[in-house]
Design a protein around this motif. Structure first.
Motif, short mmCIF file in Angstrom:
data_model
loop_
_atom_site.label_atom_id
_atom_site.label_comp_id
_atom_site.label_asym_id
_atom_site.label_seq_id
_atom_site.Cartn_x
_atom_site.Cartn_y
_atom_site.Cartn_z
N THR A 26 10.42 9.94 -8.61
CA THR A 26 11.64 10.60 -9.02
C THR A 26 12.82 10.92 -8.18
N LYS A 27 12.32 11.26 -7.01
CA LYS A 27 13.53 11.30 -5.79
C LYS A 27 14.00 9.87 -5.30
N SER A 28 13.14 8.80 -5.32
CA SER A 28 13.65 7.68 -5.02
C SER A 28 14.77 7.17 -6.04
N LEU A 29 14.58 7.18 -7.42
CA LEU A 29 15.37 7.12 -8.51
C LEU A 29 16.70 7.69 -8.38
N SER A 30 16.70 9.06 -8.11
CA SER A 30 17.84 10.01 -7.93
C SER A 30 18.39 9.55 -6.81
N ARG A 73 18.30 -2.10 -1.59
CA ARG A 73 17.34 -1.51 -0.88
C ARG A 73 16.64 -0.14 -1.42
N PHE A 74 17.61 0.72 -1.88
CA PHE A 74 17.25 1.74 -2.92
C PHE A 74 16.21 1.37 -4.27
N LEU A 75 16.77 0.09 -4.80
CA LEU A 75 16.13 0.00 -5.87
C LEU A 75 14.70 -0.57 -5.59
N ASN A 76 14.70 -1.45 -4.45
CA ASN A 76 13.54 -2.00 -3.87
C ASN A 76 12.16 -0.75 -3.46
N HIS A 77 13.00 0.21 -2.84
CA HIS A 77 12.12 1.36 -2.56
C HIS A 77 11.59 2.16 -3.96
N ALA A 78 12.39 2.29 -4.61
CA ALA A 78 12.02 2.81 -5.87
C ALA A 78 10.92 1.91 -6.54
N SER A 79 10.90 0.66 -6.83
CA SER A 79 10.22 -0.15 -7.29
C SER A 79 8.78 -0.23 -6.47
N SER A 80 8.80 -0.26 -5.14
CA SER A 80 7.58 0.06 -4.30
C SER A 80 6.79 1.57 -4.73
N LYS A 81 7.76 2.36 -4.95
CA LYS A 81 6.96 3.70 -5.09
C LYS A 81 6.45 3.66 -6.63
N ARG A 82 6.94 2.92 -7.45
CA ARG A 82 6.31 2.91 -8.86
C ARG A 82 5.08 1.99 -8.76
N GLU A 83 5.06 1.02 -7.80
CA GLU A 83 3.47 0.14 -8.10
C GLU A 83 2.60 0.97 -7.28
N GLN A 84 3.24 1.94 -6.37
CA GLN A 84 2.08 2.89 -5.62
C GLN A 84 1.58 3.92 -6.65
N PHE A 85 2.42 4.47 -7.35
CA PHE A 85 2.14 5.45 -8.51
C PHE A 85 1.18 4.71 -9.50
#
Length: 158
Positions: free
Chosen positions: A103-107, A136-148
């Protein structure tokens, strides 16, 4: 004596069955919470990705994109936050933490896009550096999603 033993065995079997059903029910609640959160996060991610792609295109409608960004930020504050609360309630703690990170990453991504639209007047495309920063922000959010999702699978397979 035989009937007493049979009653005890039946009672123990009934307790095992009840515990198994309860575990199944809890696993289903968790699965539903994780799935709802992931769907909401994917919706926000898709909206942000679409806004970024449109900003990178010359001739875009900046006012419409600002409106879309406002709606996306509202989704983060309301729908995604509600889904995150369900994950926090269902647990475990590690997944609740990961949901918060996503959520923080998407924000942060929404904030990065907003920062690139403040003061902008025309429909000029974003510069390469600006687009790269948002991606880069989008890629970070994508990575956090995959981890979740990876950890959620493990949590409901127990």
């Amino acid at each position: 004596m035989g009937t007493t033993l049979a009653a005890i065995i039946a009672g123990v079997a009934g307790q095992r069955q009840a515990r198994a059903e309860h575990r199944h029910w809890r696993r289903q609640l968790r699965r539903d919470a994780y799935a709802a959160f992931t769907v909401k996060a994917d919706g926000v991610y898709g909206a942000l990705r679409g806004i970024e792609a449109e900003l990178a295109r010359p001739g875009h409608d900046l006012d419409a994109l600002r409106g879309a960004l406002d709606e996306t930020r509202k989704l983060i504050r309301e729908d995604l936050a509600d889904a995150q609360t369900a994950v926090e309630l269902e647990g475990p703690e590690e997944l609740a933490r990961m949901a918060g990170e996503l959520t923080k990453s998407l924000s942060a991504c929404a904030a990065a896009i907003q920062a690139r639209t403040i003061g902008r007047e025309g429909s000029d495309a974003l510069g390469t550096n600006e687009s790269h920063r948002i991606r880069r922000f989008l890629n970070h959010a994508s990575s956090k999603r995959e981890q979740f999702v990876s950890h959620a699978r493990k949590a409901i397979d127990v």
